[in-house]
Design a protein around this motif. Structure first.
Motif, mmCIF file in Angstrom:
data_model
loop_
_atom_site.group_PDB
_atom_site.id
_atom_site.type_symbol
_atom_site.label_atom_id
_atom_site.label_comp_id
_atom_site.label_asym_id
_atom_site.label_seq_id
_atom_site.Cartn_x
_atom_site.Cartn_y
_atom_site.Cartn_z
ATOM 1 N N ARG A 178 21.211 -9.764 -27.433
ATOM 2 C CA ARG A 178 20.394 -10.921 -27.528
ATOM 3 C C ARG A 178 19.047 -10.562 -28.156
ATOM 4 O O ARG A 178 18.103 -11.704 -28.201
ATOM 5 C CB ARG A 178 20.215 -11.788 -26.269
ATOM 6 N N ALA A 179 18.871 -9.344 -28.334
ATOM 7 C CA ALA A 179 17.429 -8.823 -29.052
ATOM 8 C C ALA A 179 17.796 -7.981 -29.871
ATOM 9 O O ALA A 179 18.803 -6.883 -29.829
ATOM 10 C CB ALA A 179 16.518 -8.305 -28.118
ATOM 11 N N ASN A 180 17.236 -7.684 -31.089
ATOM 12 C CA ASN A 180 17.399 -6.915 -32.106
ATOM 13 C C ASN A 180 16.114 -6.136 -32.579
ATOM 14 O O ASN A 180 15.043 -6.735 -32.699
ATOM 15 C CB ASN A 180 18.152 -7.195 -33.492
ATOM 16 N N ALA A 181 16.102 -4.785 -33.122
ATOM 17 C CA ALA A 181 14.832 -4.073 -33.373
ATOM 18 C C ALA A 181 14.843 -4.426 -34.833
ATOM 19 O O ALA A 181 15.757 -4.621 -35.798
ATOM 20 C CB ALA A 181 15.020 -2.737 -33.075
ATOM 21 N N THR A 182 13.687 -4.811 -35.354
ATOM 22 C CA THR A 182 13.114 -4.912 -36.792
ATOM 23 C C THR A 182 12.472 -3.916 -37.444
ATOM 24 O O THR A 182 11.953 -3.256 -36.388
ATOM 25 C CB THR A 182 12.806 -6.427 -36.734
ATOM 26 N N ALA A 183 11.842 -4.246 -38.537
ATOM 27 C CA ALA A 183 11.007 -3.184 -39.124
ATOM 28 C C ALA A 183 9.663 -3.443 -38.620
ATOM 29 O O ALA A 183 8.867 -2.587 -38.417
ATOM 30 C CB ALA A 183 10.835 -3.508 -40.482
ATOM 31 N N ALA A 184 9.496 -4.438 -37.916
ATOM 32 C CA ALA A 184 8.109 -4.902 -37.058
ATOM 33 C C ALA A 184 8.001 -4.305 -35.510
ATOM 34 O O ALA A 184 7.014 -4.210 -35.054
ATOM 35 C CB ALA A 184 7.659 -6.348 -36.957
ATOM 36 N N PRO B 141 7.853 -1.691 -32.920
ATOM 37 C CA PRO B 141 6.995 -0.427 -32.865
ATOM 38 C C PRO B 141 8.042 0.759 -32.442
ATOM 39 O O PRO B 141 9.220 0.454 -31.824
ATOM 40 C CB PRO B 141 6.046 -0.484 -31.595
ATOM 41 N N LEU B 142 7.683 1.825 -32.900
ATOM 42 C CA LEU B 142 8.854 2.919 -33.027
ATOM 43 C C LEU B 142 9.207 3.150 -31.694
ATOM 44 O O LEU B 142 10.310 3.484 -31.163
ATOM 45 C CB LEU B 142 8.309 4.200 -33.638
ATOM 46 N N PHE B 143 7.957 3.482 -30.654
ATOM 47 C CA PHE B 143 8.286 3.918 -29.000
ATOM 48 C C PHE B 143 9.289 2.959 -28.758
ATOM 49 O O PHE B 143 10.167 3.180 -27.719
ATOM 50 C CB PHE B 143 7.042 3.866 -28.384
ATOM 51 N N VAL B 144 9.144 1.547 -28.865
ATOM 52 C CA VAL B 144 9.933 0.487 -28.250
ATOM 53 C C VAL B 144 11.450 0.625 -29.035
ATOM 54 O O VAL B 144 12.330 0.396 -28.268
ATOM 55 C CB VAL B 144 9.395 -0.934 -28.562
ATOM 56 N N ALA B 145 11.415 0.643 -30.265
ATOM 57 C CA ALA B 145 12.948 0.837 -30.948
ATOM 58 C C ALA B 145 13.751 2.066 -30.397
ATOM 59 O O ALA B 145 14.903 2.053 -30.300
ATOM 60 C CB ALA B 145 12.685 0.932 -32.474
ATOM 61 N N CYS B 146 12.998 3.257 -29.893
ATOM 62 C CA CYS B 146 13.559 4.351 -29.507
ATOM 63 C C CYS B 146 14.046 3.951 -28.058
ATOM 64 O O CYS B 146 15.145 4.780 -27.799
ATOM 65 C CB CYS B 146 12.707 5.415 -29.457
ATOM 66 N N VAL B 147 13.456 3.184 -27.439
ATOM 67 C CA VAL B 147 13.797 2.700 -25.998
ATOM 68 C C VAL B 147 15.103 2.090 -26.102
ATOM 69 O O VAL B 147 15.847 2.114 -25.286
ATOM 70 C CB VAL B 147 12.835 2.226 -25.122
ATOM 71 N N LEU B 148 15.206 1.061 -27.052
ATOM 72 C CA LEU B 148 16.201 0.223 -27.307
ATOM 73 C C LEU B 148 17.439 1.036 -27.657
ATOM 74 O O LEU B 148 18.417 0.650 -27.347
ATOM 75 C CB LEU B 148 15.686 -1.028 -28.242
#
Length: 126
Positions: free
Chosen positions: A111-117, A119-126
């Motif tokens: 229900r949530a996707n990482a986008t270009a916006a 932050p890298l540290f959040v994308a790594c956790v996801l």
């Protein structure tokens, strides 16, 4: 007024259930701002630092900085409101962690996707 001192008092377990002049702490700080009291507090703060040589005197106390005191009072209102909303100071401190866990849970369920916006540290956790 000092937000760091307020945070230490709340961390020590101070109750927000007390009243100041029949007002909640947030309402009392709002009253001080609306009543024009930041000027008086700024002057009082300056006098304390001039009278007591053991206090550290910072350069911004030499000029009367009313805007700084208004910002501090507003930050105090925000802190007290957030702590009251979360129920305790510890719960308030856990707020960012809970948000990240909520985001991870949403991502795990698709229900949530990482986008270009993102932050890298959040994308790594996801």
């Amino acid at each position: 007024f000092n937000v760091a001192v307020l945070a230490k008092i709340l961390r020590a377990g101070a109750s927000l259930g007390f009243l100041v002049a029949d007002r909640s702490p947030e309402d009392h700080l709002r009253y001080l701002i609306e009543d024009g009291r930041p000027e008086a507090y700024a002057l009082e703060w300056r006098e304390i630092h001039e009278i007591n040589p053991f206090h550290e005197v910072e350069s911004d106390f030499e000029e009367l900085d009313v805007d700084r005191h208004v910002r501090e009072l507003n930050a105090g209102i925000d802190l007290i409101s957030a702590v009251r909303e979360d129920g305790s100071y510890r719960a308030f401190l856990r707020r960012p962690h809970k948000a990240l866990l909520r985001l991870r849970s949403l991502r795990a369920r698709g229900r949530a996707n990482a986008t270009a916006a993102t932050p890298l540290f959040v994308a790594c956790v996801l």
